[in-house]
Design an enzyme around this catalytic site. Structure first.
Site, short mmCIF file in Angstrom:
data_model
loop_
_atom_site.label_atom_id
_atom_site.label_comp_id
_atom_site.label_asym_id
_atom_site.label_seq_id
_atom_site.Cartn_x
_atom_site.Cartn_y
_atom_site.Cartn_z
N GLU A 35 0.86 -1.19 0.00
CA GLU A 35 0.00 0.00 0.00
C GLU A 35 0.89 1.24 0.00
OE1 GLU A 35 -1.44 -1.45 3.70
OE2 GLU A 35 -0.59 0.21 4.84
N LYS A 52 2.79 4.67 1.05
CA LYS A 52 3.31 5.26 2.29
C LYS A 52 2.91 6.73 2.26
CE LYS A 52 7.51 5.54 5.08
NZ LYS A 52 7.32 6.91 5.51
N ASP A 64 2.41 10.55 3.09
CA ASP A 64 3.34 11.52 3.64
C ASP A 64 2.58 12.61 4.38
OD1 ASP A 64 5.71 12.68 4.21
OD2 ASP A 64 6.11 13.42 2.18
N TYR A 105 -4.17 2.69 8.43
CA TYR A 105 -3.47 1.57 7.81
C TYR A 105 -2.98 0.51 8.80
CZ TYR A 105 0.07 5.09 8.95
OH TYR A 105 0.82 6.04 9.60
N LYS A 112 11.22 3.27 -0.31
CA LYS A 112 11.23 4.73 -0.49
C LYS A 112 11.42 5.08 -1.96
CE LYS A 112 12.05 7.32 2.86
NZ LYS A 112 11.23 8.23 3.69
N CYS A 143 12.17 49.92 -4.47
CA CYS A 143 11.77 49.01 -5.55
C CYS A 143 12.92 48.84 -6.53
CB CYS A 143 10.53 49.58 -6.25
SG CYS A 143 10.11 48.64 -7.73
N CYS A 172 11.62 50.67 -9.95
CA CYS A 172 11.34 52.11 -10.08
C CYS A 172 11.92 52.96 -8.95
CB CYS A 172 9.84 52.34 -10.19
SG CYS A 172 9.00 52.11 -8.61
N CYS A 176 5.87 47.46 -3.64
CA CYS A 176 6.04 48.73 -4.32
C CYS A 176 4.64 49.22 -4.62
CB CYS A 176 6.81 48.51 -5.62
SG CYS A 176 6.73 49.96 -6.66
N CYS A 205 4.90 51.93 -11.60
CA CYS A 205 6.12 51.12 -11.64
C CYS A 205 6.07 50.24 -12.88
CB CYS A 205 6.21 50.26 -10.39
SG CYS A 205 7.50 49.03 -10.46
S1 IVH Z 1 2.55 0.98 9.08
C1 IVH Z 1 4.02 -0.85 13.03
N1 IVH Z 1 1.64 1.93 6.83
O1 IVH Z 1 5.44 6.06 7.97
C2 IVH Z 1 3.94 -0.28 11.66
N2 IVH Z 1 2.98 3.35 8.17
O2 IVH Z 1 8.32 6.10 8.29
C3 IVH Z 1 3.13 0.92 11.61
N3 IVH Z 1 3.24 5.62 7.25
O3 IVH Z 1 5.45 5.86 11.44
C4 IVH Z 1 3.32 1.74 10.42
N4 IVH Z 1 2.01 5.31 5.47
O4 IVH Z 1 3.57 7.22 10.29
C5 IVH Z 1 2.39 2.18 7.92
N5 IVH Z 1 0.70 2.64 4.84
C6 IVH Z 1 1.44 2.88 5.92
C7 IVH Z 1 2.03 4.15 6.14
C8 IVH Z 1 2.81 4.34 7.29
C9 IVH Z 1 2.74 6.19 6.14
C10 IVH Z 1 4.10 6.35 8.21
C11 IVH Z 1 3.88 6.00 9.66
C12 IVH Z 1 5.18 5.50 10.13
C13 IVH Z 1 6.13 6.12 9.18
C14 IVH Z 1 7.46 5.40 9.12
#
Ligand code: IVH
Length: 693
Positions: A130, A132, A134, A243, A339, A433, A436, A451, A456
């Site tokens: 799934e 990750k 941000d 998640y 990553k 400015c 001008c 300005c 200008c």
């Molecule tokens: S699982 C025990 N699933 O990434 C495992 N984390 O860099 C719990 N994060 O601390 C984390 N998406 O805040 C999990 N699909 C995802 C995630 C996820 C983002 C974050 C989470 C974690 C951090 C680690």
């Protein structure tokens, strides 16, 4: 969560509530509101308009006000809480919030797969994959079906209790039917996000009010969780996606049968219960090769998603195998982050340039040695304003970290101060400015230098185009392209020069026959008769849109009177707040601007006001201001009623105010009015009596 039969019944009930004013079954009202919250926030597929939702919400709110004993903690009205006046409380997580081990290439994943296989012996491992997300991580605790608390990650063991704030996030259920699955207590983990669109809107709003924008959606989400005013959180349009269930306590009899034995099905269950989970994105595979292919495929989609992700998370899908793998003190052995390529790079800051925007904002722009980030070469990075330079202590000659995430404009994360040689130069913001030479101004409380010279050169072409545009002076046939052409040829040089065009020079121009010259002449001539509000709007004063321009034009005898008004006086005009008043005031303190007005007047442009014939009535001679929610009248209805009867509406409490009409939850205006003896504070009934008695 809702099947099609439920949806039909709920839709019917919605209709009934909207049609039947006396519908007051409180449980149904709540059920309907929860249903529409879920459609809107979790599914992004609303079935009613915002206005319809509000009407139902108000009905419930009124019922609960009349019957306070009926209020439940998970009622949709109970998201709104009091402001926090102390620091956030620190609380322990039931289970520590660990981080994830990172992998950066397929080989890392292959090695991990091998480690797990030898650990599990013969058992066949499945992987769920799934995104990750941000954002800012969050842990929720539900007990007996009710949301008990929400906690930030903190140091992993204990975090900040942000319950009041997260109750404002529409996609987080205040209660959920966990007991149906035998679950008494559950801790679930997820991420609070601001999607790219909301982030963009949010930053645009910040920029337009002169506040520095936030660097990225992650910072926006994290900052939002820690705000002191929960009602401000609601405006930030946050999403929350879950998640992981880190802790489940269930009744013994139900345990084996009802709680899913895989991660992917737990997420499905949470989704069923009303939570947003990555059910659409999650995929389950039996080989690491398939996992790798899906991760790489997803990376190519990264910029197309509505939210930011910084990689993928691969988890052992079977809970039993997860338990067998266990965790180190830092991360679970059963999960791995993959990553995506970095969106940061380092480069050297070689120079600062100052750009003057069309509204006069002076923006510092860092010139850096070109670097490739996420497939784009970056050589210029906006520093937005002086404060950001000071906060980050950025200097010319510094090595800086530059980040560029998706649609987000590149920005400087920080200088690497440890690489300084001593030769770096502090950045001194110009006071004049760069185009001008007019002295720059910075309105109080704002971060951007401007300005304010209407002539200008950096602004003038845009300003002339705005002046002639349809909603301003409406000089047809002098569109932006012609303005540019005429400007570059020296035929016009500023706004007043439009009224002094040497038409003989136009006849030599390609595409300008006698007919178009005649048309232009008469359009320019006609514009001299335009009503004052079009002239005011056309001047392009910051924050003065058409509506404000109309209000201003109605309040003065001529533009010269407007020039003389103090900010205090300006802010008593309807709908004109302090920020707008200051902007108007500053505009007319600039001599180039007042000269422009005088020149226009001398060329015969109408500068006289639009004094409306005053309506005479019972309220003539009195001024009004409405605040709070009135029992029957909407704000604009009340204002129209006052005006129709000869009253005048003010926008702020001052000694000029006769009546403050205060309704439910009136705030600072009421407090201020109480301090001014001459202001009479009345309610809606008393207001209506003034008219009818
Ligand atoms: S699982 C025990 N699933 O990434 C495992 N984390 O860099 C719990 N994060 O601390 C984390 N998406 O805040 C999990 N699909 C995802 C995630 C996820 C983002 C974050 C989470 C974690 C951090 C680690």
């Amino acid at each position: 969560m809702y099947n099609s039969k439920d949806i039909k019944a709920l839709q019917e009930a919605t209709k009934e509530i909207l049609q039947n004013k006396d519908f007051n079954d409180v449980n149904t009202l709540r059920e309907i509101l929860r249903f529409h919250e879920h459609r809107y926030y979790v599914l992004n597929e609303p079935l009613v308009s915002d206005g319809e939702y509000d009407r139902i919400y108000k009905r419930l709110e009124k019922f609960e006000k009349d019957n306070p004993g009926s209020i439940t903690i998970d009622s949709p009205t109970q998201r709104v809480g009091a402001s926090l006046n102390t620091e956030f409380k620190t609380v322990n997580h039931l289970v520590p919030m660990l981080s994830l081990e990172n992998s950066y290439n397929p080989d890392d994943l292959v090695a991990w797969d091998e480690r797990l296989k030898s650990l599990f012996g013969g058992a066949k491992v499945e992987y769920s994959v799934e995104p990750k997300f941000d954002g800012a991580s969050l842990s929720l605790l539900y007990e007996n079906d009710l949301l008990e608390r929400g906690v930030t990650r903190g140091n992993g063991v204990a975090g900040d209790d942000v319950t009041l704030n997260i109750r404002q996030v529409g996609s987080i259920p205040l209660s959920a039917d966990f007991k149906k699955y035998g679950i008494e207590k559950i801790e679930i983990r997820g991420e609070v996000l601001m999607n790219k669109n909301s982030f963009k809107e949010f930053n645009e709003a910040l920029i337009s009010e002169g506040t520095p924008p936030l660097a990225n959606p992650r910072n926006a989400a994290a900052g939002s969780l820690r705000m002191k005013d929960p009602s401000a959180v609601r405006k930030r349009k946050l999403e929350a996606i879950f998640y992981h269930a880190s802790f489940i306590e269930s009744t013994a009899e139900n345990k084996p049968s009802l709680i899913p034995s895989t991660h992917s099905r737990i997420l499905e269950l949470l989704n069923q219960l009303g939570f947003k989970t990555p059910v659409k994105e999650i995929k389950v595979f039996s080989t690491i090769q398939q996992v790798i292919a899906y991760c790489l495929e997803f990376e190519t989609l990264r910029d197309k998603l509505s939210y930011e992700i910084d990689g993928m998370v691969i988890k052992v899908n079977q809970i039993e195998l997860q338990q067998q793998a266990g965790s180190t003190s830092h991360h679970p052995r059963w999960a791995m982050a993959f990553k995506f390529k970095a969106r940061q790079a380092t480069s050297k800051l070689t120079n600062i340039e100052y750009q003057v925007g069309r509204t006069g904002a002076v923006t510092p722009v860092a010139k850096i040695e070109p670097v490739h980030i996420g497939g784009v070469t970056v050589s210029s990075v906006s520093l937005f304003n002086e404060n950001i330079i000071a906060e980050k202590d950025i200097r010319v000659g510094d090595t800086v970290i530059v980040e560029r995430a998706g649609d987000v404009i590149p920005y400087i994360v920080k200088p690497l101060t440890e690489l300084r040689t001593g030769k770096e130069k502090k950045i001194v913001f110009p006071t004049q400015c760069p185009v001008c030479n007019t002295d720059l101004v910075k309105p109080e409380g704002e971060a951007v230098w401007r300005c304010e010279n209407i002539n200008c050169e950096a602004q003038v072409v845009e300003r002339i185009s705005h002046f002639v545009s349809k909603d301003a002076m409406d000089i047809k046939s002098l569109g932006e392209a012609n303005v540019r052409k005429f400007f570059s040829m020296g035929i016009i040089k500023d706004i007043p020069s439009i009224y002094n065009i040497d038409f003989a020079r136009l006849s030599n121009l390609e595409g300008f026959g006698q007919k178009s010259i005649d048309n232009l002449k008469s359009a320019i001539e006609n514009s001299k008769k335009q009503p004052l509000h079009r002239l005011i709007f056309g001047l392009g004063i910051r924050y003065v849109g058409e509506t404000t321009a109309k209000a201003l034009a109605k309040s003065v005898d001529s533009i010269y009177e407007l020039e003389q008004l103090s900010t205090e006086q300006l802010s008593t005009i309807k709908d004109i707040g302090i920020k707008v008043s200051e902007s108007i005031y500053d505009f007319f303190r600039n001599t180039e601007n007042t000269k422009t007005v005088k020149d226009l007047d001398e060329f015969g442009v109408n500068v006289s006001g639009e004094q409306k014939e005053e309506t005479k009535g019972r309220l003539t001679g009195n001024t009004f201001l409405f605040t709070g929610t009135l029992p029957t009248l909407k704000r604009n209805e009340a204002e129209q009623l006052a005006e129709k009867n000869g009253g005048k509406i003010l926008s702020a409490v001052s000694a000029n105010l006769t009546y403050l009409v205060a309704g439910e939850s009136a705030g600072s205006k009421l407090e201020k009015a109480k301090k001014i003896k001459s202001v009479q504070i009345i309610n809606e009934d008393e207001f209506l009596n003034l008219i009818n008695s």
